[in-house]
Design an enzyme around this catalytic site. Structure first.
Site, PDB file in Angstrom:
ATOM      1  CE  LYS A 134      -7.522  13.961  -0.338  1.00 20.56           C
ATOM      2  NZ  LYS A 134      -6.782  12.729  -0.076  1.00 20.56           N
ATOM      3  CB  THR A 185      -4.469   2.969  -1.072  1.00 22.36           C
ATOM      4  OG1 THR A 185      -3.889   4.256  -1.313  1.00 22.36           O
ATOM      5  CG2 THR A 185      -5.613   3.121  -0.077  1.00 22.36           C
TER       6      THR A 185
END
Length: 425
Positions: A117, A201
């Site tokens: 991340k 998503t």
């Protein structure tokens, strides 16, 4: 000596700390699976955490120094993978937690990745197009030594998009002196992006909603749905639900929320929203995000930011199903309250794994130089997520644990085993 109020405040702060809460559930999951303590010691923090300073020349001629982060949680399974967010509230602890969640997501959907991340502390809403480009390129230069198609593959996240990914890919390709589409995912189609990536998503959340609705005997047609958040995931999700015949009775953005028990005109709202997904400023009769979360609905989808459902409001949630499209929207204490009330929670590490799954598809297509149709992408995505949902649901039922702990148990096993086989533990 700590007073009762001080202790309560500390407990609440700990409960709302995304890294601490993630570590707590990972510890429980590993205990349930019978792993020794050293496995937890390896997995509770990222293997690598890089903090960088990025000097950017602003349009007014001044130079501003931005702080950026890149966390690589665990690469025992394969290269790390995860988004880059541009947000004023980015912190090192948050980036660490998000990298762990990415590892879990990859384990849940069985991808050959570990979690990564990144984030930059900035407010892109107050920056020009050219300033964002210079910041994006500067970030890639700063982290270039630890990223790459076989090391760590970035992707879009909060307030980043395909254009920012394109700038980053171009900068990396210039440095590498080789066109490297596999360095990053979420790119425009013309630069090697995948069909279905932008809505992946939301498509994954939709698949999870359909599976959860079956478990609770709820017909999607006519079901009342509230979507908190109207950015990339939230807006696509509202559209998918609307098109499936559900009544989207509530949506929200950073400035407020809209609610109508008869259903909102989603197509109209999508037409009117700005590039940051905000639309409520155009309306007078708005409600707060807090009121929206506690409104009447069958399915509640938090698709905004962390810690939205807490011990303070969990008793007031009226939904039968909560599907977490955002990262960490429900605290551990609230998870327990909702589970005890019989509300089915589809946890973030499962519900929002559609994005990384289609990012994997994009990387595979880049590596082989052969590209799939949108129908092929959607078919592969549905197959993976239905299988993953049922594996977690069955684990929750057979082990008598909540869906979050079940998801962590499924998600952590692959990297724990890979670390063991490598001889790390």
């Amino acid at each position: 000596m700590e007073t009762k109020n001080t202790v309560e405040q500390k407990n609440e702060k700990d409960n709302n700390d995304v890294l601490l809460s993630t570590q707590t559930v990972i510890h429980k999951a590993l205990e349930k699976l019978g792993y020794p303590e050293e496995v937890y010691e390896l997995l509770k923090e990222p293997l690598r955490m890089l903090t960088v300073k990025i000097p950017v020349k602003m349009d007014d001629g001044s130079v501003k120094i931005f702080t950026g982060y890149r966390a690589q949680h665990n690469d025992a399974v394969g290269p790390t993978k995860g988004g880059i967010r541009f947000h004023p509230n980015v912190t090192e602890r948050e980036v660490k937690a998000l990298s762990i969640w990415m590892s879990l997501k990859c384990g849940i959907v069985d991808l050959p990745y570990g979690g990564g991340k990144g984030g930059i502390v900035c407010d892109p809403r107050n920056m020009s197009f050219s300033e964002l480009e210079r910041l994006s390129r500067g970030y890639v230069r700063a982290i270039s030594q630890i990223v790459g198609p076989t090391k760590d593959i970035p992707a879009p996240d909060v307030f980043t998009n395909s254009q920012i990914m394109a700038w980053m890919m171009d900068e990396y390709s210039r440095m590498d002196e080789f066109n490297s589409p596999g360095f990053i995912t979420g790119k425009p189609l013309v630069l090697g992006g995948s069909h279905g990536r932008e809505s992946a998503t939301a498509k994954g959340v939709t698949i999870c909603i359909n599976e959860a609705a079956k478990k609770r005997d709820i017909d999607i047609k006519g079901a009342k749905v509230v979507v908190q958040g109207f950015g990339n995931a939230g807006s696509f999700l509202a559209k998918f639900m609307h098109d499936a015949g559900a009544k989207v009775v509530g949506i929200s953005d950073a400035y407020g929320a809209l609610y109508d028990k008869d259903g909102l005109d989603i197509d109209y709202l999508l037409d009117r929203r700005d590039s940051f997904g905000t639309v409520t400023k155009l309306f007078e009769n708005t409600i707060t995000n807090k009121e929206l979360l506690e409104s009447e609905c069958d399915i509640l989808v938090p698709a905004a930011i962390e810690n939205q459902i807490t011990a303070d409001n969990a008793h007031n949630i009226k939904a039968k199903i909560v599907v977490e499209a955002a990262n960490g929207p429900t605290t551990l204490e609230a998870t327990q309250i909702l589970t005890d009330r019989g509300i089915l929670i589809v946890p973030d590490v499962l519900a929002s794994s559609g994005g990384v799954t289609v990012s994997y598809f994009e990387w595979v297509q880049n590596n082989q130089g052969y590209y799939w149709t949108e129908e092929e992408v959607e078919e592969k995505l549905e197959k993976i997520l239905v299988k993953s949902f049922n594996a977690i649901y069955e684990t929750a039922q057979s082990r008598h644990v909540d869906m979050r702990l079940a998801a962590y148990m499924v998600g952590v096993r692959k990297m724990a085993e890979a670390s063991r086989f490598r001889g790390w533990i």
